[in-house]
Design a protein around this motif. Structure first.
Motif, PDB file in Angstrom:
ATOM      1  N   THR A   1       0.813  -1.223   0.000  1.00  0.00           N
ATOM      2  CA  THR A   1       0.000   0.000   0.000  1.00  0.00           C
ATOM      3  C   THR A   1       0.841   1.265   0.000  1.00  0.00           C
ATOM      4  OG1 THR A   1      -0.086  -0.094   2.395  1.00  0.00           O
ATOM      5  CG2 THR A   1      -1.989  -0.946   1.213  1.00  0.00           C
TER       6      THR A   1
ATOM      7  N   LEU B   1       2.692   2.343   2.497  1.00  0.00           N
ATOM      8  CA  LEU B   1       2.925   2.924   3.822  1.00  0.00           C
ATOM      9  C   LEU B   1       4.372   2.725   4.239  1.00  0.00           C
ATOM     10  CD1 LEU B   1      -0.299   1.941   5.828  1.00  0.00           C
ATOM     11  CD2 LEU B   1       0.421   4.218   5.083  1.00  0.00           C
TER      12      LEU B   1
ATOM     13  N   LYS C   1       3.563   6.787  -3.119  1.00  0.00           N
ATOM     14  CA  LYS C   1       2.821   7.204  -1.933  1.00  0.00           C
ATOM     15  C   LYS C   1       1.512   6.430  -1.812  1.00  0.00           C
ATOM     16  CE  LYS C   1       4.382  11.986  -2.096  1.00  0.00           C
ATOM     17  NZ  LYS C   1       3.977  13.342  -2.447  1.00  0.00           N
ATOM     18  N   PRO C   2       1.078   6.175  -0.568  1.00  0.00           N
ATOM     19  CA  PRO C   2      -0.175   5.443  -0.378  1.00  0.00           C
ATOM     20  C   PRO C   2      -1.348   6.089  -1.119  1.00  0.00           C
ATOM     21  CG  PRO C   2       0.773   6.101   1.753  1.00  0.00           C
ATOM     22  CD  PRO C   2       1.727   6.514   0.693  1.00  0.00           C
ATOM     23  N   GLU C   3      -1.404   7.444  -1.081  1.00  0.00           N
ATOM     24  CA  GLU C   3      -2.562   8.097  -1.701  1.00  0.00           C
ATOM     25  C   GLU C   3      -2.629   7.856  -3.207  1.00  0.00           C
ATOM     26  OE1 GLU C   3      -0.534   9.597   0.609  1.00  0.00           O
ATOM     27  OE2 GLU C   3       0.076  11.600  -0.025  1.00  0.00           O
TER      28      GLU C   3
ATOM     29  N   VAL D   1      -3.834   4.023  -3.751  1.00  0.00           N
ATOM     30  CA  VAL D   1      -5.285   3.826  -3.597  1.00  0.00           C
ATOM     31  C   VAL D   1      -6.009   4.249  -4.869  1.00  0.00           C
ATOM     32  CG1 VAL D   1      -7.288   4.278  -2.138  1.00  0.00           C
ATOM     33  CG2 VAL D   1      -5.015   4.626  -1.220  1.00  0.00           C
TER      34      VAL D   1
ATOM     35  N   VAL E   1     -11.392   8.857  -3.333  1.00  0.00           N
ATOM     36  CA  VAL E   1     -10.828   8.758  -4.690  1.00  0.00           C
ATOM     37  C   VAL E   1     -11.868   8.431  -5.753  1.00  0.00           C
ATOM     38  CG1 VAL E   1      -8.498   8.122  -3.987  1.00  0.00           C
ATOM     39  CG2 VAL E   1     -10.196   6.332  -4.300  1.00  0.00           C
TER      40      VAL E   1
ATOM     41  N   ARG F   1      -4.383   8.657   4.806  1.00  0.00           N
ATOM     42  CA  ARG F   1      -3.697   8.540   3.510  1.00  0.00           C
ATOM     43  C   ARG F   1      -4.190   7.315   2.752  1.00  0.00           C
ATOM     44  NH1 ARG F   1       2.662   9.225   3.901  1.00  0.00           N
ATOM     45  NH2 ARG F   1       2.350   9.885   1.752  1.00  0.00           N
ATOM     46  N   LEU F   2      -4.503   6.247   3.480  1.00  0.00           N
ATOM     47  CA  LEU F   2      -5.010   5.037   2.829  1.00  0.00           C
ATOM     48  C   LEU F   2      -6.352   5.265   2.152  1.00  0.00           C
ATOM     49  CD1 LEU F   2      -4.185   2.106   5.286  1.00  0.00           C
ATOM     50  CD2 LEU F   2      -3.174   2.560   3.054  1.00  0.00           C
ATOM     51  N   MET F   3      -7.055   6.339   2.537  1.00  0.00           N
ATOM     52  CA  MET F   3      -8.312   6.684   1.866  1.00  0.00           C
ATOM     53  C   MET F   3      -8.026   7.419   0.556  1.00  0.00           C
ATOM     54  SD  MET F   3     -10.562   5.580   4.026  1.00  0.00           S
ATOM     55  CE  MET F   3      -9.425   4.321   4.595  1.00  0.00           C
ATOM     56  N   GLY F   4      -6.758   7.763   0.352  1.00  0.00           N
ATOM     57  CA  GLY F   4      -6.393   8.491  -0.857  1.00  0.00           C
ATOM     58  C   GLY F   4      -6.221   9.982  -0.635  1.00  0.00           C
ATOM     59  N   VAL F   5      -6.323  10.407   0.619  1.00  0.00           N
ATOM     60  CA  VAL F   5      -6.148  11.830   0.922  1.00  0.00           C
ATOM     61  C   VAL F   5      -4.651  12.139   0.945  1.00  0.00           C
ATOM     62  CG1 VAL F   5      -6.564  13.671   2.593  1.00  0.00           C
ATOM     63  CG2 VAL F   5      -8.213  11.794   2.376  1.00  0.00           C
TER      64      VAL F   5
END
Ligand code: ATP
Ligand code: MG
Lengths: 247, 297
Positions: free
Chosen positions: A51, A53, A72-74, A77, A106, B179-183
């Motif tokens: 992911t 992280l 980056k994780p963002e 996703v 997203v 951040r895992l939500m994409g923010v």
């Protein structure tokens, strides 16, 4: 079937603590794959690396043909890879509604958002009841439902779940596994991390067994079942020295 | 003793302190960083009024607009140029960076403008007094109460109703999961610094307005006040910061009228004693949790 996720020989460390020593795995489109192993085997670390992280110190990760290593994780996703993190990680001060809205960060569009919400209410009726409540007020099982729904709101192409049954009652654990079977029927590609190997192997096509940061066994669910002394992995959750795994 | 004048003056002091504390806590909540450069954003606001009024002859309302925009810009720039590059390093590195930024900005205005205090022009009505229900109060004090009310209302609407607000609240508790939500991490952090700068700029107008002068270390006292207010109110939620600001204002004014004249110069010492008591007996502040206790099982 086309390969959706390919992890090739990744190494990762927390400072001086080396957690992964060359993990490789593959998930094909439409497949449900389990990643098994005792406490500390490196399952969550593998997911963290996928992911974004955590940056692997070595090795590569490709998703739908694109190299995503170290991104980056963002941005990962956005490409369609969602994680239901270990311990659920619900935003406890935010309402259920707000948790779901952030899940859709997203994927958001006015038209699809309502549809997706209705779909979540169908899968998880409890979330409709709790819609305006703070996430932190939900029970453990309800929080797990919310965590899964939140990840699904992103409309992922690959859903990764990190020990979704952890700490839940047997009845709710059943419910979680039923849900995974249901999502699988809808054609969703899933990577499932579990300590409960026996249960996991019932719902997956393929499995990898991690031990001390390396893949110790892999194959179809039946092959892995035959290869491995399941009872010892399952009970082996208590001792983390890895010796509980018989080959 | 507790008359309308006291109430209005306490509300006005509390409002100013609430703005100060809130700006500090918004960044702390997300980065867990006490931004020691925060006071300098107020200094910048003061110099922005000074320069736009004297060198550019702007009308008073434009000087205030410039002040707020300058504080927001400098806050954002410090995030972008100083904090962002060290963010992935240790917490200590961030803290040292915030000291460095603070000293840098102090010296910048010292060299570019002057080491000595500059008189800052404010409109005359700012220091006029009016009579409200028999109480005589400066217009400035009423303005700060009204401004704070508007700012807090707008800010809470932004935090509740916008996706960015939700993301900021989420990130204050669980940054990685957000951040895992994409923010994007940068978006949330930059937003926190910009809002923090907005609060510093707004508070800066009233802070500088009290003495109508600005010098390179104008920001030191408000930084300390913001810090103490957050210790009293609670570091972990914006509500705590606001409560802390008002409680600090109240304690300060109560001390001012109850201490005998011979001891009034020890008022700050009393304030520090109160802070020490808070740290000893209620280290989490008045507002214990900005969050609901997590349930497990
Ligand atoms: N934050 C951390 N700091 C240092 N070491 C860590 C950290 N997190 C994990 N580790 C170490 O990395 C190794 C792998 O941990 P990981 O969390 O990936 O295991 P896991 O298979 O997910 O275990 P569990 O089933 O308990 O979740 C372990 O040896 C663990 O002690
Ligand atoms: Mg784990």
């Amino acid at each position: 079937m086309e390969t959706m996720l390919r992890v090739t020989d990744i190494h990762a460390a927390y400072g001086a603590v080396r957690a992964l020593h060359g993990v490789s795995l593959e998930v094909a489109e439409g497949e449900v794959v389990a990643l098994l192993g005792v406490n500390g085997a490196g399952k969550s670390t593998t997911l963290r690396a996928i992911t974004g992280l955590m940056k692997p110190t070595q090795g590569s990760i490709t998703f739908r043909g694109e190299d995503i290593t170290g991104r980056k994780p963002e941005s990962i996703v956005k490409r369609g890879l969602s994680l239901v993190p270990e311990g659920r990680e619900i935003f406890s001060t935010l309402t259920v509604e707000e948790n779901l809205r952030l899940g859709a960060y997203v994927s958001y569009s006015r038209e699809t958002y309502r549809e997706d919400l209705e779909e979540m209410f169908e899968l998880f009726p409890i979330l409709k009841e709790r819609f305006t409540q703070a996430g932190g007020l939900l029970s453990g099982g309800e929080q797990q439902m919310l965590a899964i729904a939140r990840a699904l709101m992103a409309r992922p192409k690959l859903l990764m779940l990190d020990e979704p049954s952890l700490g839940l009652s047997p009845a709710i654990t059943d419910h979680v596994f039923e849900l995974i079977a249901q999502l699988r029927e809808r054609g969703l590609t899933i990577l499932l991390v579990e300590q409960n190997a026996e249960r996991a192997l019932e719902v997956v096509d393929k499995a990898y067994l991690l031990s001390n940061g390396v893949v110790e066994a892999s194959g179809t669910a039946a092959e892995v079942k035959a290869q491995v002394d399941l009872a010892s992995i399952y009970l082996g959750g208590e001792d983390s020295d890895g010796t509980g795994v018989g080959m | 003793m507790i008359d309308l004048e006291f109430v209005i003056n306490t509300l006005s002091l509390g409002s100013l302190y609430a703005l100060l504390a809130l700006g500090l806590v918004l960044v702390y909540g997300i980065l867990k960083l006490v931004n020691f450069a925060y006071g300098e954003y107020l200094t910048i606001a003061g110099y922005a009024i000074f320069l736009s009024a004297t060198a550019l002859s702007f009308p008073w309302w434009a000087t205030m607009l410039v002040a707020v925009i300058a504080a927001m810009s400098v806050s954002f720039l410090t995030e972008f140029a100083a904090f962002r590059p060290v963010r992935s390093k240790s917490m200590d590195a961030m803290l040292v960076t915030s000291f460095a930024v603070s000293i840098f900005l102090q010296n910048l205005v010292l060299i570019v403008i002057s080491p000595r205090a500059k008189a800052v022009p404010f409109p005359a009505f700012f220091s006029d007094t009016v009579t409200v229900g028999g109480a005589t109060v400066p217009v400035r004090n009423l303005l700060v109460i009204g401004t704070t009310l508007v700012v807090l209302t707008v800010l809470s609407i932004v935090m509740k109703k916008t996706v960015l607000g939700m993301a900021m609240r989420a990130a204050a508790g669980k940054f990685e999961t957000t951040r895992l939500m994409g923010v994007p991490a940068n978006t949330v952090i930059a937003a926190a610094f910009i809002i923090s700068g907005f609060l510093a700029g707004t508070a800066g107008i009233f802070w500088v307005g009290r003495s109508a002068s600005v010098d390179p270390i104008t920001g030191s006292a408000p930084l300390l006040i913001a810090f103490i207010a957050t210790v009293i109110g609670g570091m972990h939620s914006p509500v705590g910061a606001v409560v802390g600001g008002y409680v600090y204002g109240l304690l300060f004014n109560v001390l001012s009228i109850t201490l005998p004249a011979s001891m009034i110069s020890y008022r700050d010492a009393f304030m520090f004693a109160i802070v020490v008591l808070f740290l000893l007996f209620r280290p989490e502040g008045i507002v214990r949790h900005g969050y609901i206790e997590e349930r497990v099982g």
